[in-house]
Enzyme design. Sequence first.
Site, mmCIF file in Angstrom:
data_model
loop_
_atom_site.group_PDB
_atom_site.id
_atom_site.type_symbol
_atom_site.label_atom_id
_atom_site.label_comp_id
_atom_site.label_asym_id
_atom_site.label_seq_id
_atom_site.Cartn_x
_atom_site.Cartn_y
_atom_site.Cartn_z
ATOM 1 N N GLU A 248 0.815 -1.210 0.000
ATOM 2 C CA GLU A 248 0.000 0.000 0.000
ATOM 3 C C GLU A 248 0.854 1.268 0.000
ATOM 4 O OE1 GLU A 248 -3.559 0.355 0.150
ATOM 5 O OE2 GLU A 248 -3.506 -1.748 -0.461
ATOM 6 N N GLU A 257 -1.476 9.257 0.447
ATOM 7 C CA GLU A 257 -1.844 8.874 -0.905
ATOM 8 C C GLU A 257 -1.200 9.829 -1.914
ATOM 9 O OE1 GLU A 257 -5.951 8.097 -3.495
ATOM 10 O OE2 GLU A 257 -6.014 8.458 -1.327
ATOM 11 N N ASN A 295 -14.354 5.904 7.931
ATOM 12 C CA ASN A 295 -13.289 5.076 8.494
ATOM 13 C C ASN A 295 -12.465 5.847 9.523
ATOM 14 O OD1 ASN A 295 -13.605 2.504 7.333
ATOM 15 N ND2 ASN A 295 -12.772 3.228 5.394
#
Length: 395
Positions: A248, A257, A295
Amino acid sequence: MRSTTPRLGGRTSGRLVRVGFAASTILAAIAATLFAAAPEKLGLAAESSSSEGPIVGLAGKCIDVAEGNSANGTAVQLFDCNSTDAQLVSRRADGTLRVFGKCLDARDFGTADGTAVHLWDCHGGPNQQWVVNEAHDIVNPAADKCLDVRDSNGSNGARLQIWTCTGAANQKWTTAKPGARLASRVPGSAGFVVSEAQFSQMFPNRNSFYTYSGLVTALSAHPGFAATGSDTVRKQEAAAFLANAGHETGGLQHIVEQNTANYPHYCDPNQSYGCPAGQDAYYGRGPIQLSWNYNYKAAGDALGIDLLNNPGLVQNDAAVAWKTALWYWNTQSGPGTTTPHDSMVNQAGFGQTIRSINGALECDGKNPAQVQSRVHSYQHFAHILGVAPGAGLSC
């Protein structure tokens, strides 16, 4: 990490139908008769004092009282074995199972399938009597039903109930000495199955943000992680988690990200709490790239950190970053059917951890190159830890 519906454990208040003195006396007499008829099944009849320790069931998890609470009505659940007092079940010669000095109790003297089991003051009633038989069932004789994990759910927080005995895995229990199923790990110590040297070997070019000490500190939030089952299973789980984290983040090089164009997309306006930190504040961060406002809210609630209002903590505090990754790994199934932790503990295979993290985009032939990249990392990390990777590598 992709979209998921949060699954967090909770506590349900219980109820007890009160009975008069005469009725309670009759109930106690019934219970005594039931146990006199089959004392050999209890396995404790010869003991003059209690035997105390965890009772292990589905997914290698322990009988646990929610939130370590000793109040009447506290939910009895399944949870990662952690050797806390909330999991020290006293198995008494009088047929009771006790935690914090209170009894596991079938709510409201219920005998029907689905009757919840909770904690209550011991009173000698038949709804607090349990027989442990040679088939590893724990039976309530008054109801002639087994202690059962609701819906065969091996996740943390799964409620216990009584149900018609079926012989299924969600009704099987074993006893162990306190801590017997756990590694001797003290948070912040070198008891983690991955040493600092091995961690550095796995991630030779990692960003300095991803510290080994931050990871080990975060272990205290999920004591069952890489500490449940055999030494092989513990190492396989650690390798699986780190392989997915490495994939990831480009080998633990990226904290956030990289595609900034995606940032505004992670605010779900249908959530009642909205996006107080901003429309574009809930992008992927940390080892599993935590994303979406819901989340951040769920992870923060579980960890006792206000991540909804302060999502930047995940990219500024290494321990918080690792804790969010472990939160997802241990409690969320994402697009899969089980948590990554349960997949490894139950030996479903590494492939099921991929499905739970990004299966909607990678599994079932959607992106085999990405799947193979994760598998290669897992095999490499398992080799570093000296264990076979096991079966079920792909999804």
